[in-house]
Structures are given as C-alpha cells and as structure tokens.
Design an enzyme around this catalytic site. Structure first.
Site, mmCIF file in Angstrom:
data_model
loop_
_atom_site.group_PDB
_atom_site.id
_atom_site.type_symbol
_atom_site.label_atom_id
_atom_site.label_comp_id
_atom_site.label_asym_id
_atom_site.label_seq_id
_atom_site.Cartn_x
_atom_site.Cartn_y
_atom_site.Cartn_z
ATOM 1 C CE LYS A 91 -1.646 -0.270 10.270
ATOM 2 N NZ LYS A 91 -2.828 -1.040 10.705
ATOM 3 C CD GLU A 121 -9.454 2.265 9.504
ATOM 4 O OE1 GLU A 121 -8.413 1.663 9.834
ATOM 5 O OE2 GLU A 121 -10.268 1.841 8.666
HETATM 6 O O1 KIV Z 1 -4.743 -2.788 6.841
HETATM 7 C C1 KIV Z 1 -4.793 -1.618 6.424
HETATM 8 O O2 KIV Z 1 -4.842 -1.343 5.228
HETATM 9 C C2 KIV Z 1 -4.787 -0.543 7.409
HETATM 10 C C3 KIV Z 1 -5.091 0.833 6.921
HETATM 11 C C4 KIV Z 1 -6.523 0.954 6.660
HETATM 12 C C5 KIV Z 1 -4.598 1.878 7.850
HETATM 13 O O3 KIV Z 1 -4.574 -0.787 8.553
#
Ligand code: KIV
Length: 286
Positions: free
Chosen positions: A113, A182
């Site tokens: 991600k 988010e």
């Molecule tokens: O780093 C994380 O925990 C996240 C979530 C808040 C989606 O990116």
C-alpha cells in the site's frame, strides 16, 4: 482458502463487505485470521502504536519488513498487505519497485500500500508491472501530516472533493487493486465507491465503502493517545491488560504466584543427595 486480490474484486461485485484490520505480529495475526478477517494490513501506523512515535514519518523499511514477516506467518487465509513507509517510493519509480519487492521477498507481503493519488500513477504502474498488487491510500494520508498541518479530515471543499475523485480514477487506471479512503465525508466515500470498479476500504469514510479498516489497538481500547470519531471500541482490552498486569504484580508480592500447580517436582531423595554433596564440596574448598 487463501484470499487474494481476486477475492476482493469478487466481494465488491457480489456486494459482500470486506473486513480489514491492522496487524503487526504473528500472535495477533493468527487470532484475526481465525476470526475470518479478509485482509491484514501491516500499516506504518506501527510507528505510533508499536514504537511510540508521534507520527508515521520515522518508520523504516526494516521496521516494515520485520513486522510483516510475523504477520504473514500468522495469516493462513487472510491477504497480507504491507505499507511502503515514508520516502520509500517518492524518489523514483525504480526505488519504489525495489522497495515494494523487498516487502514481498523479505516481508512476505502479498500486496503493498502507498499513500497518494494521480502524482503516484507512474509509481503504481511500475510496481504493478513487477507483478506486485498495489493498494492506493487517499484522503487523510498520515504521511502528509506536515503538509496537511495535522491529522485533518480531507475532501470537504468542492475543489478537494473533485481532486479526490480524480485521484481515485487515476490510481484505478494506473492498476491499483483497491483504494483505502481515510478521513473523508461519508457521502464522498459513497460517491467514490460508485465511481470505481475496484474495491474501496474506508476508515472514517462512512458506511458505504466496499469494506472497513481500523487500527486494532483503537478498536480494542488499547491506545488512547489519538481518539478519532470514526473509531468504535469493540472491547476494552486495554483495561483488561491493566487489571491482569496489576494482579500479577500483587500476587508475586503476596507469594500467591506461583503455586505448586505452576511448579515442577523432583524426587526428594535427589534433593537430599544434592544438598549433601554440595555441603561436601563446600567443605572441601574451605
Ligand atoms: O498505517 C495504517 O494503519 C493505515 C490504516 C490507517 C489504513 O494506513
């Protein structure tokens, strides 16, 4: 059966909601996996909830790999997505691909991600070309905390909302397999979800995204330093921990733990012989 990025796509098509939780270690990952959580996110939030930093900016590739390996071993069925930390994908596409590859090879991640929209389309294309699925993260992206001037809800003005919609379309076109949304208004979360074919997973983006994600320490009442409105506490594990730790401390002081039930036995004749021998040895050295 192991969940994959295909499973998520199918869930969106069939209207089955996707569940995602952050995970940072083997034991917790295993419990979440057994509970049927679809995706375990090794989030760079580990900088705050596991390492005590004020934000996620100090988190390193080494931190992410270390935690990701443990989670991956506990995830028999859940898909493991690991965050690319701050500055690991900003300098060049080549560096981003190498770092995403390290999360897969060394961190055993099944997807990565990254935070950002259209500005990162080339990076998403590059990582996708390397056959690594990419989840994009839009809205209140914590790695931009300094640029935003704090952890602030995003997408409230027309310009900002329009930019988020364009970002969602751009990351989808670049090959992203899902989008984390988010800290944005609920109607915008619903609108973006309808505008893209890939699943959206919300955290503070309302009920109409294709899935939901929370930081597990938040939803278990273990982390009080930030308490965003979007967090629901599903249990008070922090209080349970405190009570158990205090009880342990007290029982040691009071001699209530350990009892014979927690202790190992030995033949009393062996102990008598041992003491006699020890006495002889002690006398011999005097
Ligand atoms: O780093 C994380 O925990 C996240 C979530 C808040 C989606 O990116």
């Amino acid at each position: 059966m192991k969940k994959t990025v295909m499973t998520l796509q199918k869930q969106k098509q069939q209207g089955n909601k996707i569940s995602m939780l952050t995970a940072y270690d083997y034991t917790t990952a295993k419990l979440m996996d057994e509970a049927g959580i679809d995706i375990l996110l090794v989030g760079d939030s580990l900088g705050m909830v596991m390492l005590g930093y004020e934000d996620t900016l100090q988190v390193t590739m080494a931190d992410m790999i270390h935690h990701s390996r443990g989670v991956a071993r506990g995830a028999k069925e859940a898909l493991v997505v690991t965050d690319l930390p701050f500055l690991s994908y900003h300098v060049s596409v080549a560096e981003a691909v190498l770092n995403a590859g390290r999360l897969v090879k060394e961190g055993l991640a099944e997807a990565v991600k990254l935070e950002g929209g259209m500005e990162f389309a080339e990076v998403i294309r590059g990582i996708t070309r390397a056959q690594i699925p990419v989840v994009a993260h839009l809205g209140l992206t914590p790695q931009s905390v300094n640029a935003f001037g704090g952890f602030k809800i995003q997408g409230k003005s027309l310009t900002a909302a329009e930019k988020l919609v364009k970002d969602a379309r751009a990351v989808e076109a670049a090959g992203a397999v899902a989008i984390v949304l988010e800290g944005i208004p609920a109607p915008l979360g619903a609108y973006i979800t309808n505008q893209v074919q890939i699943p959206t997973i919300g955290i503070g983006a309302g009920p109409d995204t294709d899935g939901q994600v929370l930081v597990y320490q938040d939803m278990l009442g273990m982390f009080d330093e930030l308490q965003p409105k979007f967090v629901k506490r599903f249990a008070e594990v922090g209080q349970l921990y405190r009570e158990a730790f205090s009880k342990y401390q007290e029982e040691i002081q009071q001699g209530l733990f350990p009892t014979p039930a927690h202790s190992y036995t030995i033949d009393s004749e062996i102990m008598t012989a041992l003491k006699a021998k020890e006495g002889e040895n002690f006398a011999a050295t005097e």
